[in-house]
Design a protein around this motif. Structure first.
Motif, PDB file in Angstrom:
ATOM      1  N   GLU A 199     -10.098 -15.073  22.404  1.00  0.00           N
ATOM      2  CA  GLU A 199      -9.078 -14.836  23.420  1.00  0.00           C
ATOM      3  C   GLU A 199      -7.706 -14.559  22.809  1.00  0.00           C
ATOM      4  N   LYS A 200      -7.661 -14.455  21.497  1.00  0.00           N
ATOM      5  CA  LYS A 200      -6.392 -14.266  20.815  1.00  0.00           C
ATOM      6  C   LYS A 200      -6.218 -12.800  20.405  1.00  0.00           C
ATOM      7  N   LEU A 201      -5.101 -12.220  20.817  1.00  0.00           N
ATOM      8  CA  LEU A 201      -4.781 -10.844  20.429  1.00  0.00           C
ATOM      9  C   LEU A 201      -3.654 -10.882  19.407  1.00  0.00           C
ATOM     10  N   GLU A 202      -3.868 -10.198  18.301  1.00  0.00           N
ATOM     11  CA  GLU A 202      -2.895 -10.197  17.213  1.00  0.00           C
ATOM     12  C   GLU A 202      -2.416  -8.768  16.944  1.00  0.00           C
ATOM     13  N   ARG A 203      -1.094  -8.619  16.798  1.00  0.00           N
ATOM     14  CA  ARG A 203      -0.521  -7.340  16.364  1.00  0.00           C
ATOM     15  C   ARG A 203      -0.406  -7.350  14.844  1.00  0.00           C
ATOM     16  N   ILE A 204      -1.004  -6.368  14.220  1.00  0.00           N
ATOM     17  CA  ILE A 204      -0.939  -6.269  12.766  1.00  0.00           C
ATOM     18  C   ILE A 204      -0.052  -5.089  12.407  1.00  0.00           C
ATOM     19  N   GLU A 205       1.116  -5.401  11.859  1.00  0.00           N
ATOM     20  CA  GLU A 205       2.066  -4.354  11.488  1.00  0.00           C
ATOM     21  C   GLU A 205       2.244  -4.376   9.981  1.00  0.00           C
ATOM     22  N   SER A 206       1.874  -3.278   9.370  1.00  0.00           N
ATOM     23  CA  SER A 206       2.032  -3.150   7.929  1.00  0.00           C
ATOM     24  C   SER A 206       2.561  -1.753   7.662  1.00  0.00           C
ATOM     25  N   ASN A 207       3.833  -1.557   7.963  1.00  0.00           N
ATOM     26  CA  ASN A 207       4.405  -0.212   8.011  1.00  0.00           C
ATOM     27  C   ASN A 207       5.267   0.128   6.809  1.00  0.00           C
ATOM     28  N   GLY A 208       5.091   1.367   6.360  1.00  0.00           N
ATOM     29  CA  GLY A 208       6.021   1.967   5.416  1.00  0.00           C
ATOM     30  C   GLY A 208       6.747   3.104   6.117  1.00  0.00           C
ATOM     31  N   LEU A 209       7.382   3.961   5.337  1.00  0.00           N
ATOM     32  CA  LEU A 209       8.119   5.087   5.906  1.00  0.00           C
ATOM     33  C   LEU A 209       7.174   6.108   6.518  1.00  0.00           C
ATOM     34  N   LEU A 210       7.697   6.852   7.488  1.00  0.00           N
ATOM     35  CA  LEU A 210       6.949   7.979   8.034  1.00  0.00           C
ATOM     36  C   LEU A 210       6.584   8.946   6.916  1.00  0.00           C
ATOM     37  N   LEU A 211       5.450   9.601   7.057  1.00  0.00           N
ATOM     38  CA  LEU A 211       5.055  10.602   6.073  1.00  0.00           C
ATOM     39  C   LEU A 211       6.040  11.764   6.123  1.00  0.00           C
ATOM     40  N   GLY A 212       6.529  12.161   4.944  1.00  0.00           N
ATOM     41  CA  GLY A 212       7.441  13.288   4.877  1.00  0.00           C
ATOM     42  C   GLY A 212       8.891  12.906   4.682  1.00  0.00           C
ATOM     43  N   VAL A 213       9.217  11.618   4.682  1.00  0.00           N
ATOM     44  CA  VAL A 213      10.611  11.197   4.499  1.00  0.00           C
ATOM     45  C   VAL A 213      11.010  11.282   3.031  1.00  0.00           C
ATOM     46  N   LEU A 214      10.185  10.703   2.150  1.00  0.00           N
ATOM     47  CA  LEU A 214      10.428  10.733   0.717  1.00  0.00           C
ATOM     48  C   LEU A 214       9.160  11.208   0.006  1.00  0.00           C
ATOM     49  N   PRO A 215       9.305  11.905  -1.121  1.00  0.00           N
ATOM     50  CA  PRO A 215       8.099  12.390  -1.815  1.00  0.00           C
ATOM     51  C   PRO A 215       7.242  11.256  -2.382  1.00  0.00           C
ATOM     52  N   GLU A 216       7.881  10.172  -2.780  1.00  0.00           N
ATOM     53  CA  GLU A 216       7.150   9.013  -3.289  1.00  0.00           C
ATOM     54  C   GLU A 216       7.492   7.815  -2.422  1.00  0.00           C
ATOM     55  N   ALA A 217       6.510   7.286  -1.748  1.00  0.00           N
ATOM     56  CA  ALA A 217       6.732   6.116  -0.883  1.00  0.00           C
ATOM     57  C   ALA A 217       5.563   5.163  -1.021  1.00  0.00           C
ATOM     58  N   GLU A 218       5.863   3.881  -0.876  1.00  0.00           N
ATOM     59  CA  GLU A 218       4.815   2.859  -0.966  1.00  0.00           C
ATOM     60  C   GLU A 218       4.495   2.335   0.420  1.00  0.00           C
ATOM     61  N   TYR A 219       3.232   2.014   0.609  1.00  0.00           N
ATOM     62  CA  TYR A 219       2.770   1.544   1.913  1.00  0.00           C
ATOM     63  C   TYR A 219       2.045   0.217   1.736  1.00  0.00           C
ATOM     64  N   PRO A 220       2.644  -0.851   2.279  1.00  0.00           N
ATOM     65  CA  PRO A 220       2.023  -2.175   2.122  1.00  0.00           C
ATOM     66  C   PRO A 220       0.687  -2.260   2.842  1.00  0.00           C
ATOM     67  N   VAL A 221      -0.209  -3.062   2.280  1.00  0.00           N
ATOM     68  CA  VAL A 221      -1.566  -3.187   2.818  1.00  0.00           C
ATOM     69  C   VAL A 221      -1.774  -4.603   3.334  1.00  0.00           C
ATOM     70  N   TRP A 222      -2.348  -4.691   4.527  1.00  0.00           N
ATOM     71  CA  TRP A 222      -2.701  -5.985   5.126  1.00  0.00           C
ATOM     72  C   TRP A 222      -4.218  -6.138   5.003  1.00  0.00           C
ATOM     73  N   GLU A 223      -4.630  -7.167   4.284  1.00  0.00           N
ATOM     74  CA  GLU A 223      -6.063  -7.407   4.110  1.00  0.00           C
ATOM     75  C   GLU A 223      -6.481  -8.582   4.985  1.00  0.00           C
ATOM     76  N   MET A 224      -7.695  -8.481   5.516  1.00  0.00           N
ATOM     77  CA  MET A 224      -8.182  -9.521   6.432  1.00  0.00           C
ATOM     78  C   MET A 224      -9.689  -9.602   6.372  1.00  0.00           C
ATOM     79  N   SER A 225     -10.190 -10.765   6.685  1.00  0.00           N
ATOM     80  CA  SER A 225     -11.645 -10.924   6.830  1.00  0.00           C
ATOM     81  C   SER A 225     -12.039 -10.504   8.240  1.00  0.00           C
ATOM     82  N   ILE A 226     -13.300 -10.149   8.414  1.00  0.00           N
ATOM     83  CA  ILE A 226     -13.779  -9.766   9.739  1.00  0.00           C
ATOM     84  C   ILE A 226     -14.983 -10.624  10.090  1.00  0.00           C
TER      85      ILE A 226
END
Length: 472
Positions: A370-397
């Motif tokens: 019954e629990k709803l979770e928002r998972i936000e792991s955001n980096g910059l929009l694609l196309g803003v900078l040529p080199e950008a890092e995108y954080p990763v959220w890892e989880m068990s299922i």
């Protein structure tokens, strides 16, 4: 005396017949323009009003017609004649304005402004003092000046091409010259007090209206052909875009996946794809290009090409951060002023784990019990900078988990008051229907969005939804 009466009666009859025809043609032109409701049909409105005004002027000038009016209305022809006399020039100039370009548009707008100003002054003087011709002469001079300039522009091919948009210049030249010669004849005849017959005046204006109507119809037909061509090209583009989307959901053991894709127009900037590495592992990408229509659809097609590059996905499908970084590097040089939001979910049923990363995208929803979770792991929009890092959220299922990915066309759908559907309503629908299959849940969400949006309101953004259920 009897012959003179017969001559006058015949002249008046010609005026009545001509007036009726002009009014009828004017009404038909306005009706057709209203029926089509396209920008290129606006000239038919002005031509129709012009024709109807001249026809009404002829009818109002007929004693026989006036005599048939009720007694209380017999003063109205004088007012009608005065109004038409002051306003017919601006209406005619507005018709020409639809066929003009460049400096001619500026000139015609100036003429229209002068004509309207003098006309309003003349109407005001009439109602104040009863003088119905105080400003007729100045308006006649303005109209004559405008006609002279038009004739010069039409007579010189170079000026005509630069200042007028005429698919058939010869027809307009002929109609305008006939009208100009008729106007010259009328003015000279008035000076020498020579009797002028109705048929002469009506033929001159009829020739001009016909020539303008003819070229306007040519422009309208050319516009129709362009629209048909564009529609055919959009249909082909839609087929191509449909072909780059997955034809079916991936078959992964232990997972049930469904997707819904509702473009705002024939082609869209939303995109989704499945990268099924094997029967136990899959990557899911959802992207949303800024803007709409063909430009956004072209970028979406580029994303499909970028996904197929071994440097972006194939070699690192299990690492969402690397997937998005690879897409960003490939797209950066191509995006120009457009940007892309994206989200990538990796599900590994062998290791019972999932990983998620996003680039300026709405959050991933995970329903567990019954629990709803928002998972936000955001980096910059694609196309803003040529080199950008995108954080990763890892989880068990675990069995019973449900994931929902979506584009902002879902949450930003508005009702009649401009209120957005919002993430809270989206999450409420997800929480209230845990037993629905993924495909049924997506149908339910689309149905709720449809109810939220006014019945006749157009969809304002592309909508993409992906739902994933863990079965075991």
């Amino acid at each position: 005396m009897q012959g003179r009466v017969l001559a006058i009666s015949g002249n008046e009859l010609i005026g009545i017949m001509s007036g009726t025809v002009f009014v009828f043609i004017g009404l038909v032109a306005c009706f057709l323009a209203a029926l089509r409701r396209q920008r290129g049909m606006r000239i038919f409105v002005w031509l129709g009003i012009w024709s109807a005004m001249y026809g009404a002027l002829l009818l109002a000038d007929s004693p026989a017609v006036v005599a048939e009016l009720p007694r209380w209305a017999r003063a109205s022809p004088l007012i009608l004649t005065m109004l038409i006399g002051y306003l017919i020039f601006p209406v005619g100039a507005l018709a020409w304005l639809e066929l003009s370009a460049g400096k001619m548009r500026v000139f015609l707008k100036t003429m229209i402004g002068l004509g309207l100003g003098l006309g309003i002054l003349g109407i005001g003087v009439f109602f104040a003092s009863g003088d119905d011709s105080r400003f007729i002469l100045p308006i006649s001079f303005v109209a004559a000046a405008g006609l002279v300039v038009l004739i010069v522009v039409l007579a010189v091919p170079g000026l005509s091409r630069k200042n007028l948009t005429l698919p058939n210049r010869a027809v307009v030249v002929a109609g305008t010259m006939i009208f100009a010669m008729e106007a010259l004849y009328f003015n000279i005849a008035r000076l020498v007090h020579y009797q002028v017959y109705r048929i002469t005046g009506t033929l001159g204006l009829a020739a001009l209206l016909f020539s303008l109507g003819y070229v306007a119809a040519q422009k309208a037909l050319a516009g129709e052909r362009r629209l048909v061509s564009i529609e055919n090209e959009l249909a082909i583009a839609q087929e191509i875009q449909t072909s780059i989307l997955p034809s079916k959901s991936p078959e992964v053991k232990g997972l049930l996946v469904a997707a819904a894709y509702h473009p705002m127009t024939a082609v869209a900037g939303d995109f989704y794809d499945f990268i099924a590495v094997n029967e136990r592992r899959v990557g899911i990408l959802v992207a949303d290009v800024t803007g709409h229509g063909v430009p956004a659809a072209l970028i979406a097609s580029m994303i499909k090409v970028a996904i197929q590059s071994p440097h972006s996905v194939v070699a690192c499908a299990d690492d969402p951060g690397q997937v998005l970084s690879g897409l960003n590097r490939i797209l950066f040089a191509q995006l120009q002023t457009q940007l892309v939001s994206a989200a990538y979910l990796w599900v590994d049923m062998e290791k019972r784990r999932a990983a998620y990363s996003a680039a300026g995208h709405p959050p991933l929803l995970r329903l567990r019990g019954e629990k709803l979770e928002r998972i936000e792991s955001n980096g910059l929009l694609l196309g803003v900078l040529p080199e950008a890092e995108y954080p990763v959220w890892e989880m068990s299922i675990q069995a019973g988990d449900r994931f929902v990915m979506y584009t902002d066309g879902v949450s930003e759908a508005e009702n009649g008051s401009g209120e957005a559907f919002g993430e809270n309503r989206l999450e409420q629908v997800v929480c209230e229907n845990p037993l629905m299959a993924p495909s049924e849940l997506l149908e339910k969400l689309l149905d709720e969005i449809g109810k939220w949006r006014p019945v006749r309101a157009e969809q304002k953004d592309d909508i993409t939804l992906v739902a994933v259920d863990v079965l075991e």
